[in-house]
Design an enzyme around this catalytic site. Structure first.
Site, short mmCIF file in Angstrom:
data_model
loop_
_atom_site.label_atom_id
_atom_site.label_comp_id
_atom_site.label_asym_id
_atom_site.label_seq_id
_atom_site.Cartn_x
_atom_site.Cartn_y
_atom_site.Cartn_z
N LYS B 63 0.85 -1.21 0.00
CA LYS B 63 0.00 0.00 0.00
C LYS B 63 0.88 1.24 0.00
O LYS B 63 1.87 1.31 0.75
CB LYS B 63 -0.89 -0.04 1.25
CG LYS B 63 -1.90 1.10 1.34
CD LYS B 63 -2.74 0.97 2.62
CE LYS B 63 -3.81 2.03 2.72
NZ LYS B 63 -4.64 1.88 3.95
N SER B 132 -9.37 2.09 2.81
CA SER B 132 -8.40 2.83 2.06
C SER B 132 -7.37 1.95 1.35
O SER B 132 -6.66 2.42 0.48
CB SER B 132 -7.66 3.79 2.99
OG SER B 132 -6.96 3.07 4.00
N SER B 156 -10.17 -0.17 7.05
CA SER B 156 -9.51 -0.10 5.74
C SER B 156 -8.87 -1.38 5.25
O SER B 156 -8.36 -1.41 4.13
CB SER B 156 -8.46 1.01 5.76
OG SER B 156 -9.07 2.27 5.73
#
Lengths: 411, 411
Positions: B63, B132, B156
């Site tokens: 990420k 996210s 997330s």
């Protein structure tokens, strides 16, 4: 030393423009630092100097493991030579929001470890200023700056403060944000403050943390517990004498002091501090160890070598010990306003071969409780005592420390 | 999807060289990602591919709020366009030490907030993949990568896993290091894993955390508590139906399931999660807010605008609520092996205007307990259920989840 409260009073009454206060800090650094080596680099001359804000006119030293967008941040290591973070650390942004000027990066031991920095003790250049916040303690002690940021994982705020004779606080764990601070141990790393007096750092901390109660007065007859931390060995005779003087001063200031022998869980917690620290350091510094092991300084390299053998079970057991001691400490503080103990084994050791020993500090870092160093005036190199309060009660620790500082000054 | 355990088995029996496994991931990304937008950038073609190590041959998605030394790290924001950290995050170093190849940076919402990224849901490009950790969930769901890293502050990791139909774990707080991960809320941010199956992520987590017990089998007759989290409102009918199917599957796998209504302290803790998060976010993102407010995306900017009004007293009260609930949850787990609840309100919402809602996730993030998403197979967009165990017992959550996953597969 330069008092933050004094500068602020002169700015408030209009006799000192903030820009002059910052210029004064630059001039003192230029004049004094060549003999001390506390300052690594300065903010550009073009840096904005706010004229308003509750810390306007305050030049701040920032330990060089704390990120600054306008100055290189090298963590005391060639591995990061010239490295420039994109953003300020959270604590640096907060200082700017208050009108302060993060003016100088101060010398740190490599990655805030035990390998000494090049800074000397401003009270006697033949001695260490302590570490790892060497430059921050020395810059305040030498009167170059009214406020400086350090960090403590073992004893890296309180010990250099004691060795250099300045007031300092290692606040409650995470009272000040560590975002943008190079991690050594996330369960221990704590941002702290150095200043000329306890009142100075109380004022700064109350503003930075947005907690006015931090400047509240002490209870009228604070209940203090005198604690020798026998499990950590014995302090030097003159450190114990300074502690005794602080006790008498506290009593004159109205305190009731009794002896406290910490029960066995605290000795066990003290013993496992390095396990928590080093198991986390191995992860936090994994990139440096994998890619640049040979560029690490020898003490840290050896520490990380040994840390490779720690297991998750060792770490879990250590954390359980810490948890038990923290619970017991909370109960203990039901009857005690603050604990009094030595800040260091003794005076700053001779030479720059070592930054000294954190054995009277590390239990309290592991407990996450606020610790204040109060300098004890006297001949020779400085000594200090530690005032410790329960978690979250930084104001209590500071208020009791202020009482002792005042009574010592009236001796 | 691509199974990590399958790749590892083929590497172990000599039928798949690690370099081929990594090349395969590059080829799948080149072929599939243009339609999905999960991948932001790739490690250089010259990146070393270890042939040995327990995760050799495993291409990992990282990420883009997690620092990589060989790829830019932009936090999903133009403010950090092209920014290149000096060091890998601790979790990235750990993956390299195990022989894995951090191959790709995956799309994140800006600073892991609520403003959507450009990634689409690989199950249906007309829907959000959640956030996210949008790119990590989507890359695993699309079969591009066998393993990906995400982070969870509200929901997330679990929410995008549910929306994309992949297995995922948000481990116990700080089981995986967050050093080098952009902070949103230091009390909440948790690094998690996405994979094709629960067994895959259990294997990866056991290796990364150096805790083999994480792969231990479940108790023979696990005691499960079915929990609807009424304080968070109602889930969609099909999410509740999927939960009911998971309960039946668990019972077939030997579990004993009873209903659990969480008492009032949990509702209060749930309600204060945003206070903890936003008070810390205001500090963590202080530089971005002070220097680049106009470049922040609208939802995050509004969130930080409102966060300026939070007080330290609000934050302290919220932390006390969280502490009380954590203590009560610990007692509750004395009689329960795992809690079963929905992973999200329902299926992935249509369009890319929102990444969905974290209201069934945030209590557990605040509690710091391990949460596993188990996809529930069926028609249409995916649904998932959450298996939650007590703090530090990630293996228990994974073992129960594996039992449910297996029983669902045999339906």
């Amino acid at each position: 030393m330069i008092s933050l409260l004094d500068i602020r009073a002169r700015i408030a009454d209009g006799t000192l423009p903030a820009a002059d206060a910052i210029r004064g800090a630059r001039e003192r650094i230029a004049a004094q630092d060549p003999a001390i080596g506390a300052i690594l680099r300065l903010a550009p001359e073009t840096a904005v100097v706010p004229e308003v804000g509750p810390l306007a006119g305050i030049a701040v030293g920032v330990k060089d493991i704390i990120a600054t967008a306008d100055m290189a941040t090298e963590y005391g290591s060639d591995i990061y030579a010239g490295w420039r973070p994109r953003a300020d650390a959270a604590i640096v942004s907060r200082l700017r929001a208050l009108g302060a000027v993060p003016l100088a990066k101060t010398a740190t031991t490599a990655f805030a470890g035990l390998d000494p920095a090049a800074t000397v003790n401003p009270r006697d250049p033949g001695h260490t200023p302590g570490g790892s916040s060497s430059g921050s303690a020395a810059a305040v002690a030498a009167g170059m700056l009214p406020l400086a940021l350090g960090t403590q994982t073992g004893g890296s705020v309180i010990r250099p403060a004691a060795f250099c004779g300045v007031a300092a606080i290692k606040p409650s764990f995470r009272l000040l944000p560590t975002v943008g601070v190079k991690t050594f141990s996330w369960a221990l790393d704590t941002v702290g403050l150095f200043g000329a007096s306890v009142a100075d750092i109380a004022h700064a901390l109350a503003l930075i943390a947005e907690r006015p109660a931090i400047e509240a007065p002490a209870p009228e007859r604070p209940r203090l517990a005198l604690c020798l931390q026998d499990f950590a060995g014995s302090a030097d005779a003159d450190a114990l004498a300074a502690l005794e003087r602080a006790v008498r001063a506290a009593e004159r200031a109205g305190a009731v002091v009794h002896d406290l022998v910490l029960p066995a869980p605290f000795a066990r917690a003290w013993a496992v501090h390095p396990t928590v620290q080093d198991f986390e350091a191995r992860q936090a510094l994994a990139w440096e160890y994998a890619e640049h092991r040979d560029a690490l300084p020898p003490v840290l390299r050896g520490q990380l070598d040994r840390a490779q053998d720690l297991t998750a079970a060792d770490y879990d057991a250590a954390r359980r010990e810490a948890h038990r001691a923290r619970r017991q400490l909370k109960e203990l503080f039901a009857d005690v306003d603050a604990i009094l103990t030595v800040s260091s084994v003794g005076r700053a050791p001779r030479g720059l071969g070592s930054t000294g020993d954190a054995r009277f500090n590390r239990l309290w870092t592991l407990m996450g409780v606020p610790c204040v160093n109060v300098p004890v005036p006297g001949d020779g190199l400085p000594l200090g005592v530690q005032v410790i309060a329960r978690f979250g009660d930084d104001g209590r620790a500071l208020a009791v420390a202020r009482g002792i500082e005042g009574a010592l000054a009236r001796e």
